[in-house]
Enzyme design. Structure first.
Site, PDB file in Angstrom:
ATOM      1  N   CYS A  44       0.851  -1.177   0.000  1.00 42.65           N
ATOM      2  CA  CYS A  44       0.000   0.000   0.000  1.00 42.65           C
ATOM      3  C   CYS A  44       0.893   1.236   0.000  1.00 42.65           C
ATOM      4  O   CYS A  44       2.074   1.154   0.314  1.00 42.65           O
ATOM      5  CB  CYS A  44      -0.873   0.015   1.238  1.00 42.65           C
ATOM      6  SG  CYS A  44      -1.814  -1.509   1.426  1.00 42.65           S
ATOM      7  N   ARG A  99       2.012   1.379  -6.050  1.00 39.26           N
ATOM      8  CA  ARG A  99       2.190   0.392  -4.979  1.00 39.26           C
ATOM      9  C   ARG A  99       0.915  -0.391  -4.712  1.00 39.26           C
ATOM     10  O   ARG A  99       0.944  -1.440  -4.082  1.00 39.26           O
ATOM     11  CB  ARG A  99       2.615   1.093  -3.689  1.00 39.26           C
ATOM     12  CG  ARG A  99       3.954   1.785  -3.784  1.00 39.26           C
ATOM     13  CD  ARG A  99       4.287   2.406  -2.457  1.00 39.26           C
ATOM     14  NE  ARG A  99       4.576   1.403  -1.463  1.00 39.26           N
ATOM     15  CZ  ARG A  99       5.800   1.026  -1.114  1.00 39.26           C
ATOM     16  NH1 ARG A  99       6.830   1.573  -1.668  1.00 39.26           N
ATOM     17  NH2 ARG A  99       5.977   0.108  -0.191  1.00 39.26           N
ATOM     18  N   TRP A 121      -3.745  -1.926  -1.568  1.00 40.86           N
ATOM     19  CA  TRP A 121      -3.758  -3.197  -2.299  1.00 40.86           C
ATOM     20  C   TRP A 121      -4.343  -4.199  -1.326  1.00 40.86           C
ATOM     21  O   TRP A 121      -3.721  -4.533  -0.309  1.00 40.86           O
ATOM     22  CB  TRP A 121      -2.333  -3.595  -2.705  1.00 40.86           C
ATOM     23  CG  TRP A 121      -2.278  -4.796  -3.604  1.00 40.86           C
ATOM     24  CD1 TRP A 121      -2.395  -4.818  -4.964  1.00 40.86           C
ATOM     25  CD2 TRP A 121      -2.069  -6.161  -3.209  1.00 40.86           C
ATOM     26  NE1 TRP A 121      -2.285  -6.095  -5.433  1.00 40.86           N
ATOM     27  CE2 TRP A 121      -2.094  -6.938  -4.378  1.00 40.86           C
ATOM     28  CE3 TRP A 121      -1.894  -6.803  -1.981  1.00 40.86           C
ATOM     29  CZ2 TRP A 121      -1.916  -8.325  -4.360  1.00 40.86           C
ATOM     30  CZ3 TRP A 121      -1.730  -8.170  -1.961  1.00 40.86           C
ATOM     31  CH2 TRP A 121      -1.738  -8.921  -3.144  1.00 40.86           C
ATOM     32  N   ASN A 159       0.444  -0.050   6.213  1.00 44.08           N
ATOM     33  CA  ASN A 159       0.957  -0.913   5.146  1.00 44.08           C
ATOM     34  C   ASN A 159       1.639  -2.082   5.830  1.00 44.08           C
ATOM     35  O   ASN A 159       2.530  -1.877   6.649  1.00 44.08           O
ATOM     36  CB  ASN A 159       1.975  -0.121   4.301  1.00 44.08           C
ATOM     37  CG  ASN A 159       2.632  -0.965   3.222  1.00 44.08           C
ATOM     38  OD1 ASN A 159       2.069  -1.968   2.792  1.00 44.08           O
ATOM     39  ND2 ASN A 159       3.812  -0.556   2.786  1.00 44.08           N
ATOM     40  N   GLY A 160       1.197  -3.314   5.530  1.00 41.03           N
ATOM     41  CA  GLY A 160       1.783  -4.486   6.188  1.00 41.03           C
ATOM     42  C   GLY A 160       0.665  -5.437   6.576  1.00 41.03           C
ATOM     43  O   GLY A 160      -0.457  -5.336   6.067  1.00 41.03           O
ATOM     44  N   GLU A 184      10.996 -14.346 -18.825  1.00 43.77           N
ATOM     45  CA  GLU A 184      10.737 -12.939 -18.532  1.00 43.77           C
ATOM     46  C   GLU A 184       9.833 -12.317 -19.609  1.00 43.77           C
ATOM     47  O   GLU A 184       8.923 -11.538 -19.301  1.00 43.77           O
ATOM     48  CB  GLU A 184      12.078 -12.188 -18.410  1.00 43.77           C
ATOM     49  CG  GLU A 184      11.982 -10.689 -18.222  1.00 43.77           C
ATOM     50  CD  GLU A 184      11.178 -10.246 -17.001  1.00 43.77           C
ATOM     51  OE1 GLU A 184      10.864 -11.086 -16.149  1.00 43.77           O
ATOM     52  OE2 GLU A 184      10.824  -9.055 -16.951  1.00 43.77           O
ATOM     53  N   LYS A 235       6.280 -10.611 -18.828  1.00 45.94           N
ATOM     54  CA  LYS A 235       5.953  -9.228 -19.204  1.00 45.94           C
ATOM     55  C   LYS A 235       4.640  -9.203 -19.958  1.00 45.94           C
ATOM     56  O   LYS A 235       3.780  -8.385 -19.685  1.00 45.94           O
ATOM     57  CB  LYS A 235       7.035  -8.661 -20.124  1.00 45.94           C
ATOM     58  CG  LYS A 235       8.178  -7.846 -19.674  1.00 45.94           C
ATOM     59  CD  LYS A 235       8.162  -6.913 -18.559  1.00 45.94           C
ATOM     60  CE  LYS A 235       7.761  -7.437 -17.244  1.00 45.94           C
ATOM     61  NZ  LYS A 235       8.738  -7.601 -16.203  1.00 45.94           N
ATOM     62  N   GLU A 255       1.512 -10.123 -17.643  1.00 44.94           N
ATOM     63  CA  GLU A 255       1.124  -9.227 -16.552  1.00 44.94           C
ATOM     64  C   GLU A 255       0.498  -7.926 -17.045  1.00 44.94           C
ATOM     65  O   GLU A 255      -0.326  -7.345 -16.350  1.00 44.94           O
ATOM     66  CB  GLU A 255       2.256  -8.975 -15.559  1.00 44.94           C
ATOM     67  CG  GLU A 255       3.365  -8.084 -16.003  1.00 44.94           C
ATOM     68  CD  GLU A 255       4.429  -7.880 -14.910  1.00 44.94           C
ATOM     69  OE1 GLU A 255       4.085  -7.740 -13.744  1.00 44.94           O
ATOM     70  OE2 GLU A 255       5.626  -7.847 -15.271  1.00 44.94           O
ATOM     71  N   HIS A 259       8.084 -31.967 -24.904  1.00 46.85           N
ATOM     72  CA  HIS A 259       7.762 -32.902 -23.828  1.00 46.85           C
ATOM     73  C   HIS A 259       6.374 -32.632 -23.260  1.00 46.85           C
ATOM     74  O   HIS A 259       6.100 -32.959 -22.117  1.00 46.85           O
ATOM     75  CB  HIS A 259       8.831 -32.819 -22.723  1.00 46.85           C
ATOM     76  CG  HIS A 259      10.184 -33.239 -23.207  1.00 46.85           C
ATOM     77  ND1 HIS A 259      10.501 -34.558 -23.461  1.00 46.85           N
ATOM     78  CD2 HIS A 259      11.285 -32.522 -23.531  1.00 46.85           C
ATOM     79  CE1 HIS A 259      11.751 -34.618 -23.902  1.00 46.85           C
ATOM     80  NE2 HIS A 259      12.247 -33.395 -23.971  1.00 46.85           N
ATOM     81  N   LYS A 315       3.380  -2.964  -7.122  1.00 48.14           N
ATOM     82  CA  LYS A 315       4.799  -2.877  -7.469  1.00 48.14           C
ATOM     83  C   LYS A 315       5.670  -3.614  -6.459  1.00 48.14           C
ATOM     84  O   LYS A 315       6.614  -4.295  -6.813  1.00 48.14           O
ATOM     85  CB  LYS A 315       5.191  -1.399  -7.529  1.00 48.14           C
ATOM     86  CG  LYS A 315       6.630  -1.151  -7.923  1.00 48.14           C
ATOM     87  CD  LYS A 315       6.850  -1.489  -9.367  1.00 48.14           C
ATOM     88  CE  LYS A 315       8.269  -1.298  -9.833  1.00 48.14           C
ATOM     89  NZ  LYS A 315       8.529  -2.052 -11.077  1.00 48.14           N
TER      90      LYS A 315
HETATM   91  O1  M6R Z   1      11.004  -5.595  -6.017  1.00 50.24           O
HETATM   92  P1  M6R Z   1      11.362  -6.971  -6.471  1.00 50.24           P
HETATM   93  O2  M6R Z   1      12.317  -6.977  -7.587  1.00 50.24           O
HETATM   94  O3  M6R Z   1      11.816  -7.849  -5.338  1.00 50.24           O
HETATM   95  O4  M6R Z   1       9.993  -7.581  -6.977  1.00 50.24           O
HETATM   96  C1  M6R Z   1       9.884  -8.915  -7.357  1.00 50.24           C
HETATM   97  C2  M6R Z   1       8.627  -9.152  -8.164  1.00 50.24           C
HETATM   98  O5  M6R Z   1       7.501  -8.867  -7.395  1.00 50.24           O
HETATM   99  C3  M6R Z   1       8.588  -8.304  -9.434  1.00 50.24           C
HETATM  100  O6  M6R Z   1       9.711  -8.506 -10.205  1.00 50.24           O
HETATM  101  C4  M6R Z   1       7.338  -8.648 -10.257  1.00 50.24           C
HETATM  102  O7  M6R Z   1       7.427  -9.935 -10.759  1.00 50.24           O
HETATM  103  C5  M6R Z   1       7.154  -7.619 -11.376  1.00 50.24           C
HETATM  104  N1  M6R Z   1       5.789  -7.179 -11.449  1.00 50.24           N
HETATM  105  C6  M6R Z   1       7.487  -8.133 -12.701  1.00 50.24           C
HETATM  106  O8  M6R Z   1       7.330  -7.189 -13.710  1.00 50.24           O
END
Ligand code: M6R
Length: 615
Positions: free
Chosen positions: A2, A27, A81, A107-108, A488, A492, A495, A511, A610
């Site tokens: 958050c 966030r 969030w 936040n937490g 990756e 991308k 998401e 496989h 984020k």
């Molecule tokens: O802040 P971090 O790099 O530790 O975050 C890890 C993942 O949450 C972050 O990379 C997430 O997968 C991204 N949304 C990917 O784009």
């Protein structure tokens, strides 16, 4: 996950807090709320809404001056969030106690909230939300005997879990209390007033002078003053720091989205990651934060890289570097699994945590578990002063600048380069020759140029992405250190576009997953001219034979893939160690244009946040 912004003694407080919230929206963005101590009405204006900050702003603007007041002495604001309870108006923060005296934003996670809530209800308190956070407001009220800071400290002593918290009270209109344990709080000092936030992005428009709270710190903020203590009321001293970036880095600067801006920032970000860290003469890396002794580097017999999401994919690329260059057996661990599977760690094990935010709960837990077991811990983080960066034994900052888009882009490529330089440093203290080191240094120095050259292909990549924009399923395949880049690329795409995309090792396709290939399932094949290319050519043909359209990332000047693929996106020729960077940038652009064509909300994709500060 958050975002929190709070302020006291600040002019135009309402708009400062709302602007700060907008900058923190990356966030979390399920719901938003604000509580302001009104100077005229001697009451608190509380406004909350499901949805984004712009909805909150609209709601405030639609209120009459009589309803809302104009001048505010202190305020707390939040963008959420959701964890406990749906993103509704009642579950949005701030939350208050039964009498409406204390308003908190949190936040937490409060892990023992069920038992605390039960006790408080039995004692006659009225709860209005399903959140864990609300217990904090009731606890503060219960502990209050005239001393605001002591009441919050006594409440926090009763909770298990994590918090970054800001509290407002009708009894103390010119003060706020903030505290942290496990979730960041940074205090910003301005000419007259004091701000606090979960992230410097919310403060940068108003001040460059900040103080990061440590876990266990609590602070009473009043105009012009931040009195920092521990929960036992003993004063603690925290250093004032300067934020070395300005407002432009947290603005879109003419780009349609932060994600596109951050993709295009990569030549600069990579240059900043590399700057001053290469020794051409010795063919080595100079990483002052990585202060391992020559003996420690020689004795290292195992590396574990713990990370999540995109940072884990960067770690998977790094695994190839450490084994190929430094001759050290390396494993990549999903950080979420690390502490629960009783990892075997010897004194010569190096545990590297890669994290853009430096706040990811699972990665942090892995660092703590590794430290508990005696490993030497190394952090590769972007956010300066973040929890992981502060808890590790040693580390490297990326210096990539703030990453606002939820989809990580520049952090990934900078992490790959930081890992490559780390591998070079270890390698040169072990078996890599000076000549080989010098040649790698030259390759690393070329990376920003390579990135810029890939960005020049933006129009081509856009055209290709738009051509396939109706596909609902994708495969991304690669081999060697391009296999994690394929993972990756798929992450991308999924998401930000909500389209199903899977990353696979090219050889694994047959496989099982090959059963899914057909004419409307495109395959993105990483077919750069690096070792393994002949094999992937075979894999491309297997896909084409199942009528899957193949989009191949290739090397400029290498025409050998063109006849098997439907479309090629050539990137500049580079060494096997730097190709993951250029290829990843091409895939970032592909995902961006694909999602944009489909009208997706790119910077704030649904359900994501984020910085994932819960397990
Ligand atoms: O802040 P971090 O790099 O530790 O975050 C890890 C993942 O949450 C972050 O990379 C997430 O997968 C991204 N949304 C990917 O784009």
């Amino acid at each position: 996950m958050c975002g929190i912004v709070a302020g006291v003694g600040i002019e135009n407080l309402e708009s400062v807090l709302l602007d700060g919230l907008s900058r923190l929206e990356y966030r979390g963005y399920d719901s938003a709320g604000i509580a302001l101590n009104s100077m005229e009405a001697e009451s608190v204006l509380l406004v909350k809404t499901p949805g984004k900050v712009k909805k909150l702003r609209k709601k405030l603007n639609s209120m009459s001056t009589e309803e809302r007041g104009l001048q505010f002495s202190a305020g707390v604001a939040h963008t959420r969030w959701a964890t406990h309870g749906a993103p509704t108006e009642v579950n949005a923060h701030p939350h208050s106690d039964t009498a409406g005296t204390f308003f908190i934003v949190h936040n937490g996670i409060i892990e023992n909230y069920v038992e605390l809530k039960k006790r408080l209800i039995d004692e006659g308190q009225k709860f209005s939300s399903e959140t864990d956070s609300e217990v904090l407001a009731h606890l503060v009220a219960e502990c209050y005997d005239g001393d605001f800071l002591k009441a919050v400290a006594a409440a926090l002593k009763q909770v298990k879990g994590t918090y970054g918290v800001a509290v407002l009270s009708t009894k103390h209109p010119d003060a706020l209390v903030v505290a942290r344990k496990g979730s960041p709080i940074v205090i910003g000092l301005t000419a007259n007033g004091v701000l606090a936030a979960s992230d410097t992005a919310a403060l940068v428009a108003h001040t460059s002078e900040v103080i990061y709270l440590d876990d266990g710190d609590i602070a009473l903020l009043s105009p012009g003053n931040a009195d920092i203590r521990n929960l036992d009321d003993l004063p603690v001293s925290r250093e004032k720091m300067k934020i070395d970036w300005d407002l432009s880095v947290v603005e879109k600067s003419g780009f349609e989205h932060f994600m596109l801006k951050e993709i295009f920032e990569q030549p600069k970000a990579l240059r900043d990651t590399i700057r001053g860290r290469l020794d051409h003469e010795q063919g080595a890396a100079v990483l002052s934060g990585l202060n391992l002794s020559p003996k420690e580097m020689l004795d290292a017999n195992r590396i574990i890289i713990a990370a999540c999401g995109t940072s884990m994919h960067a770690g998977m690329v790094g695994e190839y570097f450490f084994e190929d260059l430094a001759d050290i057996p390396t494993e990549i661990e999903q950080a979420a699994e690390f502490r629960y599977r009783n990892p075997i760690i010897s004194p010569n094990t190096l545990v590297i945590a890669t994290s853009q935010s430096g706040e990811t709960a699972d990665t942090l837990a892995a660092v703590r578990e590794a430290a508990r077991k005696g490993a030497s811990t190394i952090g590769i983080c972007n956010v300066v002063g973040s929890t992981i960066a502060r808890e590790v034994d040693r580390g490297i900052y990326l210096h990539a600048g703030p990453e606002i888009g939820v989809a990580s882009t520049k952090a990934f490529t900078c992490q790959v380069v930081a890992l490559l330089m780390t591998a070079l440093k270890l390698a040169r203290s072990r078996r890599l020759t000076r000549e080989a080191g010098i040649s790698l240094v030259s390759e690393i120095e070329r990376i920003p140029e390579l990135a810029a050259a890939v960005l020049e292909k933006n129009d081509l990549i856009k055209e290709v992405a738009e051509k396939y924009s109706e596909a609902e399923n994708f495969f991304f395949i690669g081999r060697g250190n391009l296999y994690p880049v394929a993972l990756e690329g798929a992450l991308k795409l999924k998401e930000i576009s909500y389209v199903h995309a899977e990353g696979y090792h090219a050889a694994e396709l047959k496989h099982g997953p090959i059963a899914l290939l057909e004419e409307n399932v495109p395959v993105v094949a990483l077919a750069n001219d690096v070792p393994g290319k002949e094999k992937i050519l075979g894999n491309i043909q297997e896909c084409a034979a199942r009528k899957s359209p193949v989009v191949a990332i290739t090397t400029e000047g290498d025409d050998s893939v063109a006849e098997s693929a439907d479309v090629t996106i050539p990137v500049p020729r580079s060494s096997v160690f730097t190709t993951p960077v250029s290829t990843a940038i091409a895939l970032q652009l592909f995902a961006y244009h694909f999602a944009n064509k489909r009208g997706c909300e790119i910077d704030q994709p649904r359900n994501l946040a984020k910085s994932v500060t819960v397990e």
